[in-house]
Each structure stands twice: as structure tokens, then as C-alpha cells.
Design a protein around this motif. Structure first.
Motif, PDB file in Angstrom:
ATOM      1  N   ASP A  18       0.819  -1.217   0.000  1.00 32.61           N
ATOM      2  CA  ASP A  18       0.000   0.000   0.000  1.00 32.61           C
ATOM      3  C   ASP A  18       0.853   1.267   0.000  1.00 32.61           C
ATOM      4  O   ASP A  18       0.361   2.351  -0.371  1.00 32.61           O
ATOM      5  N   LEU A  19       2.108   1.148   0.412  1.00 32.16           N
ATOM      6  CA  LEU A  19       2.976   2.326   0.453  1.00 32.16           C
ATOM      7  C   LEU A  19       3.321   2.822  -0.942  1.00 32.16           C
ATOM      8  O   LEU A  19       3.844   3.925  -1.100  1.00 32.16           O
ATOM      9  N   ALA A  20       3.041   2.037  -1.965  1.00 32.63           N
ATOM     10  CA  ALA A  20       3.325   2.449  -3.340  1.00 32.63           C
ATOM     11  C   ALA A  20       2.552   3.707  -3.718  1.00 32.63           C
ATOM     12  O   ALA A  20       2.946   4.441  -4.628  1.00 32.63           O
ATOM     13  N   ASP A  21       1.456   3.987  -3.027  1.00 34.48           N
ATOM     14  CA  ASP A  21       0.641   5.160  -3.338  1.00 34.48           C
ATOM     15  C   ASP A  21       1.092   6.402  -2.587  1.00 34.48           C
ATOM     16  O   ASP A  21       0.459   7.454  -2.699  1.00 34.48           O
ATOM     17  N   PHE A  22       2.162   6.285  -1.807  1.00 30.92           N
ATOM     18  CA  PHE A  22       2.628   7.405  -1.000  1.00 30.92           C
ATOM     19  C   PHE A  22       4.083   7.722  -1.309  1.00 30.92           C
ATOM     20  O   PHE A  22       4.865   6.846  -1.680  1.00 30.92           O
ATOM     21  N   MET A  23       4.441   9.004  -1.132  1.00 31.68           N
ATOM     22  CA  MET A  23       5.840   9.400  -1.234  1.00 31.68           C
ATOM     23  C   MET A  23       6.543   9.043   0.079  1.00 31.68           C
ATOM     24  O   MET A  23       5.998   9.268   1.161  1.00 31.68           O
ATOM     25  N   LEU A  24       7.754   8.490  -0.035  1.00 28.60           N
ATOM     26  CA  LEU A  24       8.555   8.158   1.139  1.00 28.60           C
ATOM     27  C   LEU A  24       9.656   9.194   1.310  1.00 28.60           C
ATOM     28  O   LEU A  24      10.204   9.708   0.333  1.00 28.60           O
ATOM     29  N   VAL A  25       9.981   9.476   2.577  1.00 22.16           N
ATOM     30  CA  VAL A  25      11.064  10.408   2.874  1.00 22.16           C
ATOM     31  C   VAL A  25      12.015   9.711   3.837  1.00 22.16           C
ATOM     32  O   VAL A  25      11.591   9.027   4.777  1.00 22.16           O
ATOM     33  N   GLN A  26      13.316   9.848   3.560  1.00 25.02           N
ATOM     34  CA  GLN A  26      14.317   9.159   4.374  1.00 25.02           C
ATOM     35  C   GLN A  26      15.411  10.113   4.814  1.00 25.02           C
ATOM     36  O   GLN A  26      15.959  10.874   4.018  1.00 25.02           O
ATOM     37  N   TRP A  27      15.712  10.043   6.110  1.00 24.82           N
ATOM     38  CA  TRP A  27      16.880  10.736   6.647  1.00 24.82           C
ATOM     39  C   TRP A  27      18.102   9.888   6.318  1.00 24.82           C
ATOM     40  O   TRP A  27      18.168   8.707   6.646  1.00 24.82           O
ATOM     41  N   GLN A  28      19.074  10.502   5.644  1.00 24.45           N
ATOM     42  CA  GLN A  28      20.210   9.738   5.123  1.00 24.45           C
ATOM     43  C   GLN A  28      21.006   9.034   6.221  1.00 24.45           C
ATOM     44  O   GLN A  28      21.627   7.996   5.973  1.00 24.45           O
ATOM     45  N   HIS A  29      21.004   9.566   7.424  1.00 26.99           N
ATOM     46  CA  HIS A  29      21.709   8.910   8.525  1.00 26.99           C
ATOM     47  C   HIS A  29      21.177   7.495   8.761  1.00 26.99           C
ATOM     48  O   HIS A  29      21.930   6.586   9.140  1.00 26.99           O
ATOM     49  N   GLY A  35       7.543   8.646   6.609  1.00 19.36           N
ATOM     50  CA  GLY A  35       8.939   8.478   6.979  1.00 19.36           C
ATOM     51  C   GLY A  35       9.071   7.628   8.226  1.00 19.36           C
ATOM     52  O   GLY A  35       8.117   7.473   9.001  1.00 19.36           O
ATOM     53  N   LEU A  36      10.248   7.070   8.408  1.00 21.91           N
ATOM     54  CA  LEU A  36      10.515   6.210   9.556  1.00 21.91           C
ATOM     55  C   LEU A  36      10.930   7.069  10.743  1.00 21.91           C
ATOM     56  O   LEU A  36      11.909   7.814  10.681  1.00 21.91           O
ATOM     57  N   LEU A  37      10.182   6.937  11.858  1.00 23.45           N
ATOM     58  CA  LEU A  37      10.438   7.738  13.049  1.00 23.45           C
ATOM     59  C   LEU A  37      10.314   6.867  14.301  1.00 23.45           C
ATOM     60  O   LEU A  37       9.685   5.806  14.259  1.00 23.45           O
ATOM     61  N   PRO A  38      10.880   7.310  15.422  1.00 20.43           N
ATOM     62  CA  PRO A  38      10.695   6.562  16.666  1.00 20.43           C
ATOM     63  C   PRO A  38       9.215   6.451  17.024  1.00 20.43           C
ATOM     64  O   PRO A  38       8.426   7.362  16.745  1.00 20.43           O
ATOM     65  N   ALA A  39       8.850   5.351  17.648  1.00 22.09           N
ATOM     66  CA  ALA A  39       7.445   5.126  17.981  1.00 22.09           C
ATOM     67  C   ALA A  39       6.909   6.172  18.949  1.00 22.09           C
ATOM     68  O   ALA A  39       5.686   6.391  19.019  1.00 22.09           O
ATOM     69  N   TYR A  40       7.788   6.847  19.698  1.00 21.95           N
ATOM     70  CA  TYR A  40       7.324   7.878  20.632  1.00 21.95           C
ATOM     71  C   TYR A  40       6.899   9.167  19.937  1.00 21.95           C
ATOM     72  O   TYR A  40       6.390  10.085  20.579  1.00 21.95           O
ATOM     73  N   MET A  41       7.114   9.269  18.623  1.00 25.59           N
ATOM     74  CA  MET A  41       6.925  10.547  17.945  1.00 25.59           C
ATOM     75  C   MET A  41       5.496  11.090  18.064  1.00 25.59           C
ATOM     76  O   MET A  41       5.285  12.300  18.134  1.00 25.59           O
TER      77      MET A  41
END
Length: 326
Positions: free
Chosen positions: A212-223, A264-270
Motif C-alpha cells: 500500500d505504500l506504493a501510493d505514497f511518497m517516502l522520505v528518508q533521513w540519510q543517517h 517516513g521512519l520515526l521513533p514510535a514515541y513521535m
């Protein structure tokens, strides 16, 4: 209204004895306690009792009480309030000049504060530690603090610092600092999940699977590309032929998620830190995790300000322990 007039209303000043002559009251400056003289000089320089107290790492109420007692002793008004601005009265200017001369004659040494170097993972600095550090600086404006943002494993292995707070994959604090430290202390385990802004995702339209993520833009922090613990997410991003943004800035990545309908991938506490964001659990079978480690340079472990910074970090994580429960 001067400080002595304020104190007089509270019954702390006595004006019944005859005031000292012009010569004698200034002569009293030579006998002032160093602390009182410093309170006066710093308040005159700052033009604000609150800022002076911060600079001296003292309570504002104690500083004002000392200065009120000084005015009562000299029987002179030393400060004037012009609106919200604090200025020296004519007598205050005379006392300031006298104390300046005395200070030059004594050649009192300036006490140099040691510079404390704090190295901290950029995401932890932004999300968890930043507010408490600001609060610390508001209370203690005399501290010398250098904050080093760790945005890569290379940065962690090349820096030298007094206190280090970093993230590592697995059960051991590796990779870690290359200089000698106290035994690393495990403060928290962080789980990571894809996140999206609530306003861009209705509950019924949120993705339920990786496909389902194919329909969304992904953003990644290079670190995050360097982390073996993020392999499921990194593989997905690398397979993308379109609809992906890679950024060097952690804060800009957060803005992209908040404002551009990105995931984007973030800590679960976000979602506790930012109520406008919502996590998307269940998309990946493998958990993605980091552990938070704290260590102190072995050569500066006994320095009081270093201990203060390290304890502040421990307290911050203890107060937010609910954030790390998944």
C-alpha cells in the motif's frame, strides 16, 4: 520605586538613623562582601534582576533581597525602574564607579568555567533532550557548554566529548566512542515505525501493508541508511524508482512528513512528541529498534558540571519512560 522602598514596605529597612555623608557612604564600598558587590555589578551590567540571577546561578529573590539590604545599609537608592527597564540612580552610578576602581586595584581574577562538551545523537537532541537543555541554560547562564550533534557513526567515532549520548543496534553499545569512558549505561530501547501526518491520512485510507505504500511518497533521513537495524525500511526506499525524497536534515524530514503527505521512519514515541503525527504499525514483520546509551569521559567524570549534565539526561529519560513503551 527603589528596592529599599519596596523592602521598607515589608518592614526590612530602617531609615531612623542619620544617613551617611556623601564621602562616608562611598567609603563603605571598600568593605562590601564580594558576593554583594558582585550582585550589584552584574545587575547593573544586565539591567535585569532575572538575567543577573541567571548569570550568577542564583535565585532572583535572594539577589533582590541582598540588594535591598545593601540599599538599606547605605541609605541610598541605587536602582530606578523606568517602565520595565532597570537603570542605576545617580548614587548607583557613583557606587558602580567606586567598585570598578576597587576591582581594578585588587585585580580580582576572572573565574573561568570549564567548557563541557556534550555529544548527542541528533534525533535525541531534537525530540527528547532539547527542551531540558534549554531549561538548564535558563537557570544557569554561566555554564560553558558545547553541544555536538552526532549525525553519523563516523562522527561518533571521531569526536572527543565529556558526555556522550548515542544510538546503537543490538544489545551492546557498539559502535561507540573511541576514547576511554565510564561503563555505558542503557537508558531506553526505541522502536521505529513509519509515520504520516494525521491531516493527510483518513483512517480508512491509511496503508495496511508494504504494498500500500506504493501510493505514497517516502522520505528518508540519510543517517538511517547506515543502520543495519533499519534494513526492512532501507531496502524499500532503495527499491523505489520514483516517489522518494532523501534528506541530510532530520528536522527537514519531520517537516516533510508534517506538511507534504510523506511517510517516513520515526521513533514510535513521535506521536507523543508531536500530536499531528500518527504511526503506521504492522507494515513490517521485522522490528526496527535502537538502544540509547550514555557514557561519560573517564578523564572528566568527577567534574561537577559534567555530572550535572549526565544526571539531567538520566532524569529526562526517566521522566519520559512511558514514551518508550510499545
Amino acid at each position: 520605586m527603589s528596592l529599599t522602598e519596596t523592602a521598607g514596605r515589608q518592614g526590612t529597612a530602617d531609615y531612623h538613623s542619620p544617613p551617611p555623608t556623601s564621602e562616608s557612604w562611598l567609603a563603605l564600598a571598600a568593605g562590601l562582601e564580594d558576593e554583594v558587590a558582585q550582585y550589584f555589578m552584574v545587575s547593573a551590567r544586565c539591567g535585569c534582576f532575572m538575567q543577573a540571577a541567571r548569570s550568577l546561578n542564583a535565585r532572583a529573590a535572594s539577589l533582590r533581597k541582598q540588594l535591598a539590604q545593601l540599599e538599606a545599609r547605605l541609605q541610598r537608592s541605587l536602582f530606578n525602574f523606568q517602565g520595565s527597564a532597570l537603570t542605576l540612580s545617580r548614587e548607583g552610578q557613583q557606587l558602580h564607579a567606586q567598585l570598578t576602581v576597587l576591582a581594578n586595584e585588587r585585580r580580582l581574577p576572572v573565574v573561568e568555567q570549564p567548557c563541557i562538551r556534550l555529544a548527542v545523537a541528533e534525533s535525541l537532541l531534537h525530540d527528547i533532550l532539547g527542551r531540558d537543555l534549554i531549561s538548564l541554560l535558563r537557570r544557569n547562564a554561566s555554564i560553558r557548554l558545547e553541544i555536538i550533534s552526532l549525525d553519523s557513526e563516523l562522527a561518533l567515532q571521531t569526536i572527543s566529548a565529556d558526555v556522550v549520548l548515542w544510538l546503537a543496534t543490538g544489545d551492546v553499545p557498539l559502535p561507540g566512542p573511541t576514547f576511554a569512558t565510564t561503563e555505558p549505561q542503557h537508558l531506553a530501547q526505541l522502536s521505529y515505525l513509519p509515520h504520516i501526518a494525521k491531516r493527510y491520512s483518513r483512517v480508512t485510507a491509511r496503508p495496511d501493508s508494504v504494498d500500500d505504500l506504493a501510493d505514497f511518497m517516502l522520505v528518508q533521513w540519510q543517517h538511517d541508511r547506515q543502520s543495519e537495524g533499519f534494513r526492512p525500511w532501507n531496502n524499500l526506499v532503495e527499491q523505489r524508482l520514483a516517489g522518494v525524497v532523501k534528506l541530510q536534515s532530520y528536522e527537514l524530514m519531520l517537516d516533510m512528513i508534517r506538511c507534504s503527505a510523506c511517510i517516513g521512519l520515526l521513533p514510535a514515541y513521535m506521536s507523543r512528541y508531536d500530536r499531528s503525527l500518527v504511526s503506521l504499525p504492522g507494515l513490517f514483520r521485522e522490528p526496527m529498534q535502537h538502544r540509547v546509551w550514555l557514557a561519560v569521559n573517564a578523564d572528566s567524570d568527577e567534574v561537577a558540571d559534567v555530572q550535572m549534565i549526565a544526571q539531567l539526561i538520566r532524569n529526562t529519560f526517566a521522566e519520559r519512560r512511558e514514551w518508550f513503551e510499545v
